[in-house]
Each structure stands twice: as structure tokens, then as C-alpha cells.
Design a protein around this motif. Structure first.
Motif, PDB file in Angstrom:
ATOM      1  N   GLN A  18      51.072  95.634  94.277  1.00  9.78           N
ATOM      2  CA  GLN A  18      49.985  96.107  93.412  1.00  9.78           C
ATOM      3  C   GLN A  18      50.079  95.389  92.068  1.00  9.78           C
ATOM      4  N   ALA A  19      49.888  94.056  92.116  1.00  8.22           N
ATOM      5  CA  ALA A  19      50.153  93.229  90.935  1.00  8.22           C
ATOM      6  C   ALA A  19      49.252  93.584  89.759  1.00  8.22           C
ATOM      7  N   LYS A  20      49.869  93.714  88.592  1.00 15.20           N
ATOM      8  CA  LYS A  20      49.132  93.826  87.340  1.00 15.20           C
ATOM      9  C   LYS A  20      49.187  92.443  86.689  1.00 15.20           C
ATOM     10  N   GLU A  21      48.411  92.285  85.613  1.00 15.88           N
ATOM     11  CA  GLU A  21      48.394  90.996  84.931  1.00 15.88           C
ATOM     12  C   GLU A  21      49.801  90.629  84.442  1.00 15.88           C
ATOM     13  N   ASP A  22      50.161  89.347  84.580  1.00 21.95           N
ATOM     14  CA  ASP A  22      51.529  88.924  84.268  1.00 21.95           C
ATOM     15  C   ASP A  22      51.661  88.530  82.797  1.00 21.95           C
ATOM     16  N   LEU A  23      51.500  89.514  81.903  1.00 23.60           N
ATOM     17  CA  LEU A  23      51.627  89.223  80.474  1.00 23.60           C
ATOM     18  C   LEU A  23      53.036  89.575  80.022  1.00 23.60           C
ATOM     19  N   PRO A  24      53.807  88.575  79.504  1.00 24.95           N
ATOM     20  CA  PRO A  24      55.149  88.897  79.025  1.00 24.95           C
ATOM     21  C   PRO A  24      55.069  89.870  77.847  1.00 24.95           C
ATOM     22  N   VAL A  25      56.119  90.637  77.670  1.00 20.13           N
ATOM     23  CA  VAL A  25      56.151  91.647  76.607  1.00 20.13           C
ATOM     24  C   VAL A  25      57.137  91.204  75.534  1.00 20.13           C
ATOM     25  N   ARG A  26      56.768  91.403  74.284  1.00 24.28           N
ATOM     26  CA  ARG A  26      57.637  91.003  73.177  1.00 24.28           C
ATOM     27  C   ARG A  26      58.819  91.974  73.062  1.00 24.28           C
ATOM     28  N   VAL A  27      60.005  91.434  72.885  1.00 21.15           N
ATOM     29  CA  VAL A  27      61.206  92.274  72.767  1.00 21.15           C
ATOM     30  C   VAL A  27      61.428  92.588  71.292  1.00 21.15           C
ATOM     31  N   PRO A  28      61.562  93.880  70.914  1.00 21.95           N
ATOM     32  CA  PRO A  28      61.809  94.196  69.502  1.00 21.95           C
ATOM     33  C   PRO A  28      63.141  93.612  69.031  1.00 21.95           C
ATOM     34  N   THR A  29      63.185  93.232  67.758  1.00 19.19           N
ATOM     35  CA  THR A  29      64.414  92.633  67.208  1.00 19.19           C
ATOM     36  C   THR A  29      65.597  93.583  67.370  1.00 19.19           C
ATOM     37  N   SER A  30      65.353  94.894  67.203  1.00 19.16           N
ATOM     38  CA  SER A  30      66.455  95.868  67.300  1.00 19.16           C
ATOM     39  C   SER A  30      67.138  95.768  68.664  1.00 19.16           C
ATOM     40  N   ARG A  31      66.351  95.550  69.727  1.00 16.91           N
ATOM     41  CA  ARG A  31      66.965  95.460  71.060  1.00 16.91           C
ATOM     42  C   ARG A  31      67.738  94.164  71.233  1.00 16.91           C
ATOM     43  N   ARG A  32      67.225  93.092  70.625  1.00 15.74           N
ATOM     44  CA  ARG A  32      67.953  91.816  70.736  1.00 15.74           C
ATOM     45  C   ARG A  32      69.294  91.925  70.013  1.00 15.74           C
ATOM     46  N   VAL A  33      69.289  92.646  68.877  1.00 16.65           N
ATOM     47  CA  VAL A  33      70.550  92.856  68.145  1.00 16.65           C
ATOM     48  C   VAL A  33      71.492  93.727  68.991  1.00 16.65           C
ATOM     49  N   THR A  34      70.935  94.771  69.611  1.00  9.31           N
ATOM     50  CA  THR A  34      71.752  95.638  70.482  1.00  9.31           C
ATOM     51  C   THR A  34      72.364  94.819  71.612  1.00  9.31           C
ATOM     52  N   ASN A  35      71.557  93.942  72.221  1.00  6.03           N
ATOM     53  CA  ASN A  35      72.065  93.096  73.307  1.00  6.03           C
ATOM     54  C   ASN A  35      73.222  92.223  72.826  1.00  6.03           C
ATOM     55  N   LEU A  36      73.057  91.699  71.608  1.00 11.51           N
ATOM     56  CA  LEU A  36      74.116  90.847  71.048  1.00 11.51           C
ATOM     57  C   LEU A  36      75.422  91.636  70.923  1.00 11.51           C
ATOM     58  N   PHE A  37      75.310  92.879  70.410  1.00 13.51           N
ATOM     59  CA  PHE A  37      76.516  93.708  70.280  1.00 13.51           C
ATOM     60  C   PHE A  37      77.082  94.078  71.656  1.00 13.51           C
ATOM     61  N   ALA A  38      76.186  94.257  72.630  1.00 11.98           N
ATOM     62  CA  ALA A  38      76.654  94.602  73.982  1.00 11.98           C
ATOM     63  C   ALA A  38      77.449  93.449  74.601  1.00 11.98           C
ATOM     64  N   VAL A  39      77.228  92.227  74.099  1.00  8.83           N
ATOM     65  CA  VAL A  39      78.011  91.074  74.561  1.00  8.83           C
ATOM     66  C   VAL A  39      79.296  90.953  73.745  1.00  8.83           C
ATOM     67  N   LEU A  40      79.172  91.147  72.405  1.00 10.53           N
ATOM     68  CA  LEU A  40      80.311  90.889  71.517  1.00 10.53           C
ATOM     69  C   LEU A  40      81.380  91.988  71.541  1.00 10.53           C
ATOM     70  N   ILE A  41      80.958  93.254  71.623  1.00 12.59           N
ATOM     71  CA  ILE A  41      81.944  94.352  71.552  1.00 12.59           C
ATOM     72  C   ILE A  41      82.919  94.304  72.745  1.00 12.59           C
ATOM     73  N   PRO A  42      82.431  94.177  73.993  1.00 11.97           N
ATOM     74  CA  PRO A  42      83.396  94.079  75.104  1.00 11.97           C
ATOM     75  C   PRO A  42      84.299  92.854  74.977  1.00 11.97           C
ATOM     76  N   PHE A  43      83.775  91.747  74.422  1.00 15.23           N
ATOM     77  CA  PHE A  43      84.608  90.551  74.228  1.00 15.23           C
ATOM     78  C   PHE A  43      85.737  90.859  73.233  1.00 15.23           C
ATOM     79  N   ALA A  44      85.386  91.529  72.130  1.00 15.60           N
ATOM     80  CA  ALA A  44      86.395  91.908  71.130  1.00 15.60           C
ATOM     81  C   ALA A  44      87.420  92.844  71.751  1.00 15.60           C
ATOM     82  N   ALA A  45      86.952  93.733  72.631  1.00 13.48           N
ATOM     83  CA  ALA A  45      87.869  94.685  73.284  1.00 13.48           C
ATOM     84  C   ALA A  45      88.867  93.960  74.177  1.00 13.48           C
ATOM     85  N   VAL A  46      88.406  92.883  74.833  1.00  6.82           N
ATOM     86  CA  VAL A  46      89.310  92.114  75.692  1.00  6.82           C
ATOM     87  C   VAL A  46      90.421  91.492  74.844  1.00  6.82           C
TER      88      VAL A  46
END
Ligand code: ZN
Ligand code: ZN
Length: 318
Positions: A18-46
Motif C-alpha cells: 500500500q505504497a504512499k509517496e516516497d518523500l524523505p522526512v527531515r530528522v530533527p537535530t536533537s535526534r541526530r545529537v542523541t544518535n551521536l551520544f548513542a554511538v559515543l557513550i557505549p564506546f567510552a564504556a568499553v
């Protein structure tokens, strides 16, 4: 590629009926920052875990909690997020769906709907413009090009400004009230995924130090390991390995990732037959996720497993 394989991997196999139009969605900056921390915090923990255990090693309680949490969240991704929800390669009860969705969420790879939408888009546009995490869509060449591509496919894409449209790519899942709720409660599952190993470490050792070790090894180090094993499918398995099937993309079967990633490293097989419950198609291609799905079938917890026939496999070979 043969017609059979083409038909097997067509858009409707990916839940895009049931395809809808394939329009990409903009990612809020807050989520991109959260993603960055989700990568960096486990690395620091290691790094912290290595410093902490240097000289006297990891204790048995920490190792047990680490392994237990890798199993729970790793298979939550491979059997739940990937084979069940993205590709619908088998059917199961709502309670089992709920359990697998929660286990996958505890891997901290994003809410169910977003993970499914991103992965379906990856299959729809594998290694051509539109693929969210191909290592081959950049201008650099040589060794630099390889490093740039591997980084983008591995974790760089988590910082992209756009993401696939969930209405188009996960519309079928959004019809389920339960799955919508699980997806929305993602932060709660992340918290539980950290609390569980902390409680286990505390209970096994009977000390607060044991609880802290449980959180470190079973929580943060485990997140690091499961993250990087999952992301290696996007990076390593689109660069290094064999291609027995011509999928018109760069997906590859990689033996090491086949074992480490619970069967997901037979990635060329998977791109040839996306909705197959079994990724390791040959007897020697160890696929522990499929073995568990077979066990679930025997226990009547899974049914209608989708598998390519021998003829389909033979036809799709290069
Ligand atoms: Zn792929
Ligand atoms: Zn897939």
C-alpha cells in the motif's frame, strides 16, 4: 539475476503493497545529537571497562550478564526486528511479537517502526541513490573511498539529515496498536535494557559493585558489541565476501559475520531472498537465528515459515 529472484525481492515482498509517496522526512537535530551520544557513550564504556578490568580480567558474573544480554537483544534484532517485522518471514502470536519487539528495542538501534522503514528502504534501493547506508555512494576513490564508504555504511548514516518515510515503509506495522505502542515506548525499553543487567549483576554478587559491573558490561559494553555487529552487516557485508547470487547490488556473504551476527552475515543470500526465514541457505552456512526460528516452529510458537525452494535457489545463482 533470474526472473524468480527478481519476483521474490519485489517491493510487495518488503511490505510496500500500500505504497504512499516516497518523500524523505527531515530528522530533527536533537535526534541526530542523541544518535551521536548513542554511538559515543557505549564506546567510552568499553574504554572504561578495559581500564577497570585490566590486570584482573572480567569476573564471571559480568561475563554471564554480558552474554545473556547479547543473546536477548541480538536475537531481538535478527529474529524480531529483521526477519519477523521487516520481512515477515514467519508468523507468530501477538505475545511473541511483543516480546521480540521489546528485546529488539533494548538493543538501542532505534524504535521498531524507524528500524523497519530504514531497512526496507535499504532493500528497495540497495547500493543505488536512496539507500540509507550504502558504502558505495560517494565520490572518493581508492583506500580513502573504501574508508569513507565503510564509515558511512557503519555509523555515519546515523547522522544523516533525512530518513525514510515511515508511512510508506512501515505502513503495515502502523496498523497494529500494540506495535505502535511498543515503538513509541522505545525510551522505556532502553531503560529496562540497562536496569536488567544492573539488577542481575547486583543479585548474582549481592553487592553494589556487582550492580555497577552488570550495568557496565551487560548494559553499555553489550550495546557497543551488538551495535557494531549489526552495523557491520551494512558496511562489511556490502564490501567483503562472496556473491553466489546476482542481486544487482554489492551484498556479500561473509563467513565471519555469518557466525558473529547470528546468521545475518549470509547477506548476499538474504538480498536474493529477502523474505526467507533462513539466511544460511547451504548446510555449512551456520545461521543460529534460523535454528531458533525452527525451534519456535517445533514448539508451535512460529508457523508459515517462508523459505525458497531448491529450484528457486538454483535459478537465482549467477
Ligand atoms: Zn544489505
Ligand atoms: Zn533485510
Amino acid at each position: 539475476m533470474s526472473n524468480t529472484a527478481t519476483q521474490y525481492s519485489r517491493a510487495s515482498e518488503l511490505g510496500l503493497g500500500q505504497a504512499k509517496e516516497d518523500l524523505p522526512v527531515r530528522v530533527p537535530t536533537s535526534r541526530r545529537v542523541t544518535n551521536l551520544f548513542a554511538v559515543l557513550i557505549p564506546f567510552a564504556a568499553v574504554v572504561l571497562a578495559i581500564v577497570w578490568s585490566w590486570g584482573h580480567g572480567i569476573n564471571l558474573a559480568g561475563l554471564a550478564v554480558l552474554c545473556g544480554m547479547i543473546v536477548i537483544t541480538g536475537y531481538g534484532i535478527t529474529i524480531g526486528y529483521h526477519r519477523l517485522f521487516t520481512h515477515r518471514s514467519f508468523q507468530t502470536y501477538s505475545m511473541v511479537q511483543f516480546f521480540l519487539a521489546v528485546c529488539g528495542s533494548m538493543a538501542v538501534e532505534g524504535p521498531l517502526m524507524r528500524w523497519v522503514a530504514t531497512h526496507r528502504k535499504h532493500h528497495q534501493c540497495s547500493d543505488v541513490p536512496g539507500d540509507p547506508h550504502s558504502p558505495h555512494l560517494h565520490d572518493s576513490n581508492g583506500l580513502r573511498g573504501l574508508v569513507v564508504g565503510l564509515w558511512h555504511a557503519h555509523a555515519g548514516w546515523l547522522l544523516d539529515r533525512c530518513e525514510p518515510n515511515m508511512a510508506r515503509y512501515a505502513g503495515d506495522l502502523r496498523k497494529s496498536r500494540m506495535l505502535r505502542l511498543v515503538s513509541r515506548l522505545f525510551p522505556l525499553w532502553v531503560l529496562i535494557g540497562l536496569t536488567l543487567p544492573m539488577a542481575a549483576g547486583g543479585l548474582i554478587t549481592g553487592t553494589w559493585g556487582g550492580a555497577a559491573l552488570g550495568l557496565l558490561w551487560g548494559g553499555l559494553v553489550r550495546i557497543f558489541l551488538v551495535h557494531h555487529i549489526t552495523w557491520s552487516i551494512n558496511s562489511i557485508c556490502h564490501c567483503f565476501g562472496r556473491q553466489p547470487f546476482n542481486c544487482k547490488d554489492e551484498s556479500r556473504n561473509n563467513v565471519v559475520m555469518g557466525v558473529l551476527a547470528f546468521g545475518e552475515g549470509w547477506h548476499n543470500n538474504h538480498h536474493a531472498f529477502p523474505s526467507s526465514a533462513r539466511h544460511g541457505l547451504a548446510w555449512w552456512q551456520f545461521d543460529s537465528s534460523y535454528l531458533i526460528i525452527r525451534l519456535m516452529e517445533k514448539l508451535r510458537l512460529a508457523w508459515n515459515l517462508r523459505l525458497p525452494t531448491d529450484d528457486m535457489i538454483e535459478l537465482a545463482r549467477r
